[in-house]
Structures are given as structure tokens and as C-alpha cells.
Design a protein around this motif. Structure first.
Motif, PDB file in Angstrom:
ATOM      1  N   TYR A 209       0.802  -1.224   0.000  1.00 40.94           N
ATOM      2  CA  TYR A 209       0.000   0.000   0.000  1.00 40.94           C
ATOM      3  C   TYR A 209       0.838   1.280   0.000  1.00 40.94           C
ATOM      4  CZ  TYR A 209       0.830  -0.998   4.999  1.00 40.94           C
ATOM      5  OH  TYR A 209       1.392  -1.324   6.206  1.00 40.94           O
ATOM      6  N   LEU A 210       2.171   1.170  -0.170  1.00 43.72           N
ATOM      7  CA  LEU A 210       3.007   2.356  -0.330  1.00 43.72           C
ATOM      8  C   LEU A 210       3.487   2.454  -1.771  1.00 43.72           C
ATOM      9  CD1 LEU A 210       3.073   2.213   2.852  1.00 43.72           C
ATOM     10  CD2 LEU A 210       5.337   3.228   2.676  1.00 43.72           C
ATOM     11  N   ASP A 211       3.507   3.662  -2.295  1.00 43.49           N
ATOM     12  CA  ASP A 211       3.932   3.902  -3.668  1.00 43.49           C
ATOM     13  C   ASP A 211       5.358   4.435  -3.654  1.00 43.49           C
ATOM     14  OD1 ASP A 211       4.192   4.449  -6.329  1.00 43.49           O
ATOM     15  OD2 ASP A 211       2.678   6.034  -6.408  1.00 43.49           O
ATOM     16  N   ASN A 212       6.308   3.595  -4.104  1.00 42.52           N
ATOM     17  CA  ASN A 212       7.709   3.998  -4.201  1.00 42.52           C
ATOM     18  C   ASN A 212       7.920   4.696  -5.544  1.00 42.52           C
ATOM     19  OD1 ASN A 212      10.509   4.261  -4.348  1.00 42.52           O
ATOM     20  ND2 ASN A 212      10.861   2.334  -3.265  1.00 42.52           N
ATOM     21  N   HIS A 213       7.937   6.028  -5.514  1.00 44.04           N
ATOM     22  CA  HIS A 213       8.036   6.806  -6.752  1.00 44.04           C
ATOM     23  C   HIS A 213       9.395   6.623  -7.428  1.00 44.04           C
ATOM     24  CE1 HIS A 213       4.280   9.024  -6.108  1.00 44.04           C
ATOM     25  NE2 HIS A 213       4.600   9.025  -4.833  1.00 44.04           N
ATOM     26  N   LEU A 214      10.429   6.400  -6.652  1.00 44.13           N
ATOM     27  CA  LEU A 214      11.763   6.288  -7.234  1.00 44.13           C
ATOM     28  C   LEU A 214      11.907   5.015  -8.055  1.00 44.13           C
ATOM     29  CD1 LEU A 214      14.526   7.681  -7.348  1.00 44.13           C
ATOM     30  CD2 LEU A 214      15.191   6.351  -5.356  1.00 44.13           C
ATOM     31  N   LEU A 215      11.343   3.904  -7.546  1.00 45.69           N
ATOM     32  CA  LEU A 215      11.454   2.623  -8.231  1.00 45.69           C
ATOM     33  C   LEU A 215      10.199   2.277  -9.019  1.00 45.69           C
ATOM     34  CD1 LEU A 215      13.222   0.515  -5.447  1.00 45.69           C
ATOM     35  CD2 LEU A 215      14.247   1.782  -7.336  1.00 45.69           C
ATOM     36  N   ASP A 216       9.180   3.125  -8.963  1.00 47.13           N
ATOM     37  CA  ASP A 216       7.933   2.939  -9.706  1.00 47.13           C
ATOM     38  C   ASP A 216       7.306   1.582  -9.400  1.00 47.13           C
ATOM     39  OD1 ASP A 216       5.851   3.576 -11.392  1.00 47.13           O
ATOM     40  OD2 ASP A 216       6.859   2.780 -13.170  1.00 47.13           O
ATOM     41  N   ARG A 217       7.079   1.322  -8.108  1.00 45.08           N
ATOM     42  CA  ARG A 217       6.426   0.078  -7.700  1.00 45.08           C
ATOM     43  C   ARG A 217       5.740   0.297  -6.364  1.00 45.08           C
ATOM     44  NH1 ARG A 217      11.826  -3.388  -5.957  1.00 45.08           N
ATOM     45  NH2 ARG A 217      12.049  -2.502  -3.857  1.00 45.08           N
ATOM     46  N   ASN A 218       4.798  -0.607  -6.057  1.00 47.41           N
ATOM     47  CA  ASN A 218       4.152  -0.589  -4.749  1.00 47.41           C
ATOM     48  C   ASN A 218       4.944  -1.446  -3.770  1.00 47.41           C
ATOM     49  OD1 ASN A 218       2.023   1.041  -5.617  1.00 47.41           O
ATOM     50  ND2 ASN A 218       0.783  -0.715  -6.234  1.00 47.41           N
ATOM     51  N   GLU A 219       4.887  -1.088  -2.508  1.00 44.75           N
ATOM     52  CA  GLU A 219       5.547  -1.835  -1.455  1.00 44.75           C
ATOM     53  C   GLU A 219       4.630  -1.826  -0.221  1.00 44.75           C
ATOM     54  OE1 GLU A 219       9.416  -0.168  -0.713  1.00 44.75           O
ATOM     55  OE2 GLU A 219      10.067  -0.369  -2.778  1.00 44.75           O
ATOM     56  N   ARG A 220       4.675  -2.828   0.674  1.00 42.21           N
ATOM     57  CA  ARG A 220       5.567  -3.937   0.544  1.00 42.21           C
ATOM     58  C   ARG A 220       4.855  -5.080  -0.130  1.00 42.21           C
ATOM     59  NH1 ARG A 220       7.032  -6.623   6.355  1.00 42.21           N
ATOM     60  NH2 ARG A 220       5.657  -8.375   6.111  1.00 42.21           N
ATOM     61  N   GLN A 221       5.467  -5.633  -1.182  1.00 39.44           N
ATOM     62  CA  GLN A 221       4.927  -6.801  -1.860  1.00 39.44           C
ATOM     63  C   GLN A 221       5.263  -8.035  -1.017  1.00 39.44           C
ATOM     64  OE1 GLN A 221       6.362  -6.852  -5.935  1.00 39.44           O
ATOM     65  NE2 GLN A 221       6.309  -4.615  -6.024  1.00 39.44           N
ATOM     66  N   GLU A 222       4.298  -8.907  -0.881  1.00 36.24           N
ATOM     67  CA  GLU A 222       4.504 -10.054   0.012  1.00 36.24           C
ATOM     68  C   GLU A 222       3.822 -11.287  -0.546  1.00 36.24           C
ATOM     69  OE1 GLU A 222       4.017 -11.235   4.756  1.00 36.24           O
ATOM     70  OE2 GLU A 222       3.349  -9.289   4.016  1.00 36.24           O
ATOM     71  N   GLU A 223       4.474 -12.415  -0.357  1.00 41.78           N
ATOM     72  CA  GLU A 223       3.907 -13.709  -0.730  1.00 41.78           C
ATOM     73  C   GLU A 223       4.121 -14.680   0.424  1.00 41.78           C
ATOM     74  OE1 GLU A 223       4.498 -17.317  -4.008  1.00 41.78           O
ATOM     75  OE2 GLU A 223       5.265 -15.305  -4.427  1.00 41.78           O
ATOM     76  N   ASP A 224       3.034 -15.272   0.909  1.00 45.96           N
ATOM     77  CA  ASP A 224       3.087 -16.226   2.020  1.00 45.96           C
ATOM     78  C   ASP A 224       2.562 -17.578   1.556  1.00 45.96           C
ATOM     79  OD1 ASP A 224       4.006 -14.476   4.091  1.00 45.96           O
ATOM     80  OD2 ASP A 224       2.018 -13.581   4.123  1.00 45.96           O
ATOM     81  N   THR A 225       3.283 -18.620   1.913  1.00 43.14           N
ATOM     82  CA  THR A 225       2.852 -19.991   1.637  1.00 43.14           C
ATOM     83  C   THR A 225       3.050 -20.805   2.908  1.00 43.14           C
ATOM     84  OG1 THR A 225       3.580 -19.797  -0.659  1.00 43.14           O
ATOM     85  CG2 THR A 225       3.138 -22.012   0.181  1.00 43.14           C
ATOM     86  N   ILE A 226       2.010 -21.496   3.322  1.00 39.77           N
ATOM     87  CA  ILE A 226       2.107 -22.286   4.542  1.00 39.77           C
ATOM     88  C   ILE A 226       1.236 -23.529   4.389  1.00 39.77           C
ATOM     89  CG2 ILE A 226       0.310 -20.866   5.616  1.00 39.77           C
ATOM     90  CD1 ILE A 226       1.541 -21.491   8.321  1.00 39.77           C
ATOM     91  N   ALA A 227       1.747 -24.673   4.858  1.00 33.78           N
ATOM     92  CA  ALA A 227       1.016 -25.934   4.791  1.00 33.78           C
ATOM     93  C   ALA A 227       1.248 -26.714   6.077  1.00 33.78           C
ATOM     94  CB  ALA A 227       1.454 -26.745   3.577  1.00 33.78           C
ATOM     95  N   ARG A 228       0.216 -27.429   6.499  1.00 31.75           N
ATOM     96  CA  ARG A 228       0.307 -28.180   7.751  1.00 31.75           C
ATOM     97  C   ARG A 228      -0.414 -29.520   7.608  1.00 31.75           C
ATOM     98  NH1 ARG A 228      -2.905 -25.247  11.271  1.00 31.75           N
ATOM     99  NH2 ARG A 228      -1.236 -23.741  11.498  1.00 31.75           N
TER     100      ARG A 228
END
Length: 829
Positions: A209-228
Motif C-alpha cells: 500500500y506504499l507507492d515507491n516513486h523512485l522505483l515505480d512500484r508498490n511496497e511492501r509486496q509479500e507472498e506467504d505460503t504455509i502448509a500443515r
């Protein structure tokens, strides 16, 4: 000061009026409906929540799903006096204004237990939540049954167990504001007559939900994987064996940090040597970049967990064995100047392995005497590595233009002018101040403890519960730090000829005893400065690293007097003690050997509480009045340059009042409420780190310190609370509507240990709402709105590093998410 549009407290008086009204309405009501009993394991047994003489908050699986909680941080937002938040280095967990600072060498003041297994690393709260039965937050010391590192409380997490009946579901969520989505699968049922199994898995992603204008991308990008996978074997009615294996991975790109406050001088530096369009902002805009040739800002965390739990009933006695092994690894690279400059960067890793074994024996229920006893062993290996790179040469002529230019830019006598004088004198001719600090930290720990708890039923309505625990802890440390420098030939091992340059960089403005860089490791030196002319006389003692062994032995315990006023009203008084183990500073980058070790933290606690069932079982109310006295509270404070100062903060008192409960206003309308008054202050803390403003006017000898006696601790709002309403009705014979709204209020609080008023978080009220339709327990569709009031909340602000180089008075912030919406769907097979 971080401002919001929140008003002064309104939840507490509102709840008081509603609660009194409910209590007075305890009339002859003939309705047959009542609140469902909430079962918890806060006493290591399955007991109704209203029968437990402990102040605790509970969130069950249904509420966790409905709120779209992805981690423990999301859950804590619904519980007054509980704060879990991400910092620049780890996660912090606070209860009633007491918790652990940002230091990987700290164990937590709030212990986390998942299915009875202690999880001591702060990073564990970042992992995705999967298929939970409930989360219990136990407030106040819990040393007898849960052991060390529970001086402020404990998080008791229970995962869902395998079922005999077949059940399966698939769930999905989508968050359009942040391009986030998640999906989970759960399958449970019997494999044979004696073996049940459960499988659960979840994958979720978000673009941030943050816009990094210098790198032209949103942050923080996150991927979670969990298995039990959980297996439960029941060869007889007296024996059950449960095996659980879990694997999880978290990968992120960027962070949810931004530079929120700057000075004109800092703006000039950022715009001249970084990005001309740079602006400081708390509006979810950022300008961040990593050092050239280094990876972008990223973080990954991977863990494997195996647990075997055996329950065996022998002649009405219950014997439990819990065996666990955990292996986790995290690493990442951070932009430590938090802005568009290619100035400071750092990479780090943490490798953690833990084995635990616990045996517990519980006596059968009795009208006279009951007991529980157990032994616990934990072996832990912790390896930390980090390096911090500082490239002042990236600022170009600002720090190479000589004394005249520095005097013009910053003024005669400024630290920059002093450094320029050194450069003009020939101390340095290239890359002045460019340095890499390398920190390696290895620690092996062993803990053995034994406990016993006895419950004496002195009468039908009065009982005494007394517990005692003995603990023996040992930690063995190996630590090495060194410096390396850049010269005309590139990156080379650090050499003695450049030592005066880097020593001046670190120590010139301190005028104090501290470390001296050397090619062989750390070297401690005492200095005396004359200015002008700039000269220094030093006396040094060699040190090739740090090795140490620390042993502690503790007796802790508690006693509870529990009295039933009526069948629907229970009161209790509890006296308890606890401790958090001492240890070694993992973030000491300056080789300050005298400050390497910190002492254990202890608490003496008094709590008077009541648990009431009202209105013929349609309402309940829990009240707790507490007073906790802490000694040697462990704190870690950023010094404004590039180092953290770790110490014990003397004495602290946390006291206050908590009230919570729920009311079934009608058969289809439920109200939940909670509010608290908290007074958590330092009674003795005369060596606290200074704020930026205090450092600027400091005239004393050595590093600037302040006395925080009488001042509040971190995350200790005077008033906080929440209020929720939940309504359901049948739209048709097969479709049900369910709607709910939650209000969360927090008064202003400090989020840093130096109590800097500039970055105090002011009071706020967040509102969440959810509307769901469901069809005969087969499917559900829902829309959830989070932070509908769009409050801007920063739970981890701090000073921009290298304050003496033009950044003093500038701050970065870790921001909670703004307003968002989430679509949820579930299908049950």
C-alpha cells in the motif's frame, strides 16, 4: 507529532452506560437463548473462560476468518493493551506497556506458545495464520505454567485438530486496493478407525500500500505460503498421539516504511543527491533505493516445525508429553537511510534451531486437592549475521569540498566542519567515511525447568491455587565484529593506515570512550580531544572478539485465592512473580564490550479480578485491576547514528483497570466490548537515550542521556478499547445475512524508547465492518472493510541514521495499512 482526526475517549463511557444498563436489566426474562461457553487452555486444561482466574482475551476461529486476520499483528488490534507491530529489525510484542525492543538478542517479554510449544523469536508473529481454533492472550506474568519470558503475558495459540467426521472447505479472498489475494484449502476426516488426519494450506499475495516513486512500484509486496499436516492416532480410549508438521515461507519486496518528517537541510540533501522530486510524507508515498550493486530491499523467512504430543490416561491421572523441533531461517537486505540516497544499506540473516521436551502430569479432579507438575527442557542454537555499509562518498562534494565548503554549508564548529578539517590535514584523501561494519553473533542456550501447581478446595465456593517453578538457564556467546573500507582499488580489508579516518567518523562528535576500528577486530580506546586544533591522545587495549557464558537460576511462582460469590459470579486475587532471561546484545556494531551484556528482567504482580454472568446467561463481564512492578526492563534504543544502545531501564510500574465482556442483546444481536485504563511509567530510568532535540543542546560529558522517571513506557495508551456489534437474520429459508461492525480506539502513546514527542502517535479510532450472506452451511460470500476511518498510524517511527551528517530532526515511519476492502468467499464440501 503524528496527528489523526480521532477524538478524545468515547468508548469507555459508552460501555459503562451499556454495561450498567445490562446489569440492571437482570430481570425475570424467559428467553431460552444464552451466550455460548468459551473454552480455553490458559491453565493447561480445557476450562470455561469464565472459570479461569486470569485476565485474558480470546479470538476464536470464526472471528479470525471474519476479520481477515493474516498474522498475530492483525489479531492484536482487537485487544486493548496488546500491541504487536513490525519494526526495522524484527517484531515487537507488548502487553500493558511492557515488551521487548528491537534487538535480535532479546527474548520476548510476551511468550508465544503454539499448541503448547514455546516460540521465542519475534519474527514468528509475521508468519501467516492458518486454520486456528483460537488465540488466547493471557495478561500479566504466567511463569508457573508457561515459564520464563512471560513477564508481561503469553499468547496461547491453538490450531484446529483432526476430526472424525469428514469436512473440507476452500476459501478465497481478494483485496482490490492492494492487489492482494489469498486462497486456502482444509480437508479433515478419519483415515481408519483409529487414525484421523487434517491437511491445511494457504497461499496469499499482496502488492502493498506504499507507492515507491523512485522505483515505480508498490511496497511492501509479500507472498506467504504455509502448509500443515496433522495426524491423530487413538489406539485406545486412554491413549492418543498427535503428530503435526508445518512448513512455511514468506517472501517480501520493499517495506512499509516512509520518511515522514524532514528538516530543510535533509530535504536539500535528499533532493540534491537522491531524487529532485523527493518529499517527506505520511500519505503512503516513499522514495527509497538500495546501494548500487546490492540487492533491492527484500526479506524472506522460512520455517519447519514438527511436534509430537502424547496424551495418556493412567488410573484417572493424565500424562502429557510434548516434543518439538523448529528450524527457521530468515535473511534480507534493507535500505537503512530509508530514502532516495545510496547512503546506508544492510543485509542480515538469522538461523534458529530449537528442540523442546515437556512432560506434564495432572491429577484427577477432586473436591479437595488437585495438582499438576511438569519438567521442561529447551536447547537452542541461534546464529545471526549482519553487515552495515555506509557510503558517505555517495554524497559527492558535500563531504569532500574541504573545510571552507563545509563551513559554508553547515557552519564553523559543526561536526561536518570538523571532519573537513581532518580531511584538509591529510587524514583522508578518498572515500572519507565509507565503511562496512560486520557483525557475527552465535549463541547456544539451554534451559531446564520444573514446576508444580496445587489447587486446594478449602470449601465448595473457595479454593487456593499455588504454583512454583525452578528454572536454570545458560547461554554461551561467540561474537566477532570488524570493519572494512573502500579505497581507490575498490573493496579491501580494513587497514590500520585508514584507522584515524574512521575513528574520527564514529567518535569525533561523541568525545567519549568507545571502540576503535582495527584490522584484527575490536580495540577499546579512551580519548581526550583538543579542539581547536583537532588532535587526540588515545590509550588502547586489544580485543579479538567477545566470548562469554551467562548462567541464571530463578525461583518464580504465584498464588491465587478464588471465591465464588454466587453460581454466576467469581472473584479472585493473584500474586505472581516472573522473569525474562538476560543475555547478550546482538545489535552492538561498535564493539562496546562493557555494554555487551544485559541483565535479566523481573516482575512482581498483583491482580484483583471478577468474572460475572449476567442477565440469565445472556451477558458476561470480566474485570481486572492490576499492579505490576518490573525491575531491570530491557530496552534497545537507536542512537541516531548507526547503532543501538542496549541497557536495563531500572524500575517500571504497569497498573490499571481492564473491563471486557459480551451481551446478547437479542437472539440475533450480539455486542462485544472491552476497554482499559493503563498507567505504565518508568520509576527509575536515568540513563535513557536522548531525543534529537536534547542531543542538540547537550553540554555534558560523554553521550547524551536523559532521565525518564515518571514518563510512560512504549505502547502504553492511557485509554484504549473496542466495541463491536454482530447481527444475523434469515433472508430466506436457506440464506442467512450476517453483519458486523467493530470500533477500535487508542489514546496517544509513544512508539520509541526515547519518548520523542515529535513522533508520538496521537489518538485514533479505527472502524471495521463486514457483511456476509451464507447458504445452509455450504457457502459464504462477504465483503470486509478495514480501517474505514482511514487513520494513519505509525507503530515504529525512529530517527533517520547519521543524524550528525545533516539528518538530525528527520524521521522514518512504519505505517499501518490505510482504508481497504476485501472480498471473501468460502465453499464447504
Amino acid at each position: 507529532m503524528l496527528k489523526t482526526d480521532a477524538k478524545r475517549p468515547f468508548i469507555a463511557p459508552t460501555l459503562a452506560v451499556l454495561t450498567v444498563a445490562v446489569a440492571q436489566a437482570n430481570l425475570a426474562i424467559a428467553e431460552s437463548f444464552a451466550l455460548e461457553e468459551i473454552v480455553v487452555t490458559a491453565t493447561k486444561r480445557e476450562v470455561g473462560m469464565q472459570d479461569v482466574p486470569i485476565a485474558l482475551s480470546v479470538m476464536n476461529s470464526a472471528k479470525i476468518k471474519e476479520q481477515g486476520a493474516g498474522n498475530l499483528e492483525d489479531i492484536s488490534a482487537h485487544m486493548p493493551n496488546v500491541n504487536i507491530s513490525e519494526t526495522s529489525g524484527s517484531d515487537s510484542i507488548f502487553i500493558r506497556g511492557i515488551g521487548s525492543g528491537d534487538n535480535a538478542g532479546f527474548e520476548q517479554s510476551v511468550g508465544t506458545f503454539i499448541d503448547g510449544v514455546y516460540t521465542g523469536r519475534g519474527r514468528s508473529s509475521r508468519s501467516a495464520i492458518l486454520d486456528l481454533e483460537r488465540v488466547e492472550v493471557l495478561k500479566g506474568p504466567q511463569s508457573t505454567l508457561f515459564g520464563k519470558n512471560t513477564v508481561a503475558g503469553a499468547l496461547n495459540v491453538t490450531t484446529a485438530a483432526p476430526t472424525e467426521e469428514f469436512e473440507a472447505s476452500i476459501s478465497a479472498s481478494y483485496e482490490p486496493e492492494f492487489e492482494g489475494w489469498g486462497t486456502s484449502v482444509i480437508v479433515s476426516g478419519a483415515l481408519t478407525d483409529t487414525l484421523n488426519a487434517r491437511f491445511a494450506a494457504r497461499v496469499e499475495e499482496t502488492d502493498g500500500y506504499l507507492d515507491n516513486h523512485l522505483l515505480d512500484r508498490n511496497e511492501r509486496q509479500e507472498e506467504d505460503t504455509i502448509a500443515r499436516v496433522t495426524l491423530e492416532w487413538m489406539p485406545s480410549s486412554d491413549l492418543s498421539v498427535r503428530f503435526k508438521y508445518e512448513h512455511g515461507e514468506t517472501d517480501t519486496v520493499g517495506r512499509q516504511d516512509t520518511i515522514g518528517i524532514t528538516t530543510p537541510q535533509a530535504d536539500f540533501i535528499y533532493q540534491t543527491f537522491g531524487d529532485p522530486s523527493f518529499e517527506s510524507s505520511l500519505d503512503y508515498d516513499k522514495y527509497s533505493n538500495s546501494l548500487p550493486g546490492r540487492p533491492g530491499v527484500n526479506y524472506s523467512y522460512e520455517w519447519d516445525l514438527a511436534v509430537v504430543t502424547v496424551n495418556w490416561d493412567v488410573n484417572d491421572f493424565s500424562i502429557k508429553s510434548i516434543t518439538s523441533y523448529t528450524d527457521s531461517f530468515s535473511d534480507g537486505y534493507n535500505d537503512l537511510d530509508f530514502g532516495p540516497l545510496q547512503l546506508i544499506g544492510g543485509q542480515s540473516f538469522e538461523d534458529h534451531k530449537q528442540f523442546t521436551q515437556e512432560f506434564i502430569i495432572t491429577s484427577p479432579q477432586s473436591d479437595t486437592l488437585e495438582f499438576m507438575a511438569g519438567v521442561f527442557y529447551q536447547s537452542e542454537e541461534l546464529e545471526l549475521g549482519s553487515d552495515v555499509e555506509i557510503r558517505l562518498s555517495s554524497l559527492g562534494p558535500l563531504f569532500t569540498q574541504g573545510a571552507a565548503g563545509a563551513a559554508a554549508a553547515f557552519g564553523v564548529g559543526s561536526p561536518q566542519h570538523q571532519r573537513a578539517l581532518l580531511a584538509d590535514a591529510g587524514v583522508n584523501t578518498f572515500g572519507y567515511g565509507d565503511v562496512t561494519l560486520v557483525n557475527n553473533f552465535e549463541q547456544d542456550s539451554d534451559t531446564f525447568s520444573a514446576f508444580a501447581q496445587v489447587t486446594w478446595h478449602m470449601a465448595d465456593d473457595f479454593r487456593v491455587i499455588a504454583g512454583l517453578r525452578y528454572s536454570d538457564d545458560e547461554k554461551e556467546l561467540d561474537k566477532l565484529g570488524y570493519a572494512a573500507a573502500y579505497d581507490a582499488n575498490g573493496y579491501t580489508p580494513y587497514s590500520e593506515p585508514l584507522s584515524p579516518t574512521h575513528q574520527a567518523f564514529w567518535e569525533l562528535q561523541r568525545f567519549s570512550t568507545a571502540h576503535h576500528f582495527g584490522s584484527h577486530g575490536f580495540e577499546r580506546c579512551s580519548y581526550s580531544f583538543n579542539n581547536p586544533p583537532i588532535s587526540a591522545t588515545e590509550t588502547c587495549n586489544n580485543d579479538t572478539g567477545i566470548s562469554n557464558v551467562r548462567s541464571e537460576k530463578h525461583w518464580t511462582g504465584d498464588i491465587v485465592f478464588q471465591y465464588d460469590l454466587t453460581p454466576d459470579a467469581m472473584t479472585y486475587f493473584k500474586y505472581g512473580t516472573g522473569y525474562k532471561a538476560g543475555g547478550f546484545d546482538a545489535r552492538n556494531l561498535q564493539g562496546n564490550i562493557d555494554g555487551q551484556e544485559f541483565e535479566d528482567e523481573s516482575v512482581v504482580s498483583f491482580e484483583l479480578g471478577a468474572k460475572l454472568s449476567l442477565w440469565d446467561g445472556r451477558a458476561d463481564m470480566n474485570v481486572a485491576l492490576f499492579h505490576n512492578q518490573f525491575e531491570d526492563v530491557q530496552v534497545s534504543v537507536f542512537d541516531g547514528v548507526a547503532n543501538f544502545l542496549t541497557t536495563n531501564a531500572g524500575e517500571t510500574t504497569s497498573q490499571g483497570l481492564e473491563v471486557d465482556g459480551q451481551v446478547l442483546l437479542a437472539e440475533n444481536l450480539l455486542m462485544r466490548y472491552a476497554f482499559s485504563y493503563l498507567d505504565a511509567t518508568y520509576d527509575k530510568y536515568d540513563g535513557a537515550a536522548c531525543t534529537v532535540a536534547q542531543s542538540a543542546t547537550w553540554t555534558g560529558v560523554g553521550s547524551c542521556t536523559q532521565d525518564l522517571k515518571g514518563e510512560p513506557t512504549k505502547f502504553s495508551p492511557e485509554w484504549s478499547g473496542n466495541l463491536g456489534l454482530e447481527y444475523h437474520t434469515e433472508l430466506t429459508s436457506s440464506i442467512e445475512l450476517k453483519a458486523g461492525i467493530d470500533l477500535q480506539y487508542m489514546e496517544d502513546y509513544h512508539a520509541t524508547s526515547d519518548n520523542d514527542p515529535v513522533i508520538m502517535q496521537e489518538s485514533f479510532t479505527k472502524v471495521n465492518a463486514r457483511v456476509q450472506i451464507a447458504g445452509e452451511d455450504t457457502w459464504t460470500l462477504a465483503i470486509l472493510g478495514k480501517n474505514l476511518t482511514d487513520e494513519t498510524v505509525s507503530n515504529a517511527p525512529n530517527d533517520i541514521p547519521l543524524g550528525g551528517f545533516g539528518f538530525a530532526g528527520s524521521y522514518f515511519h512504519f505505517l499501518d495499512a490505510p482504508r481497504s476492502y476485501e472480498l471473501q468467499a468460502t465453499y464447504n464440501f
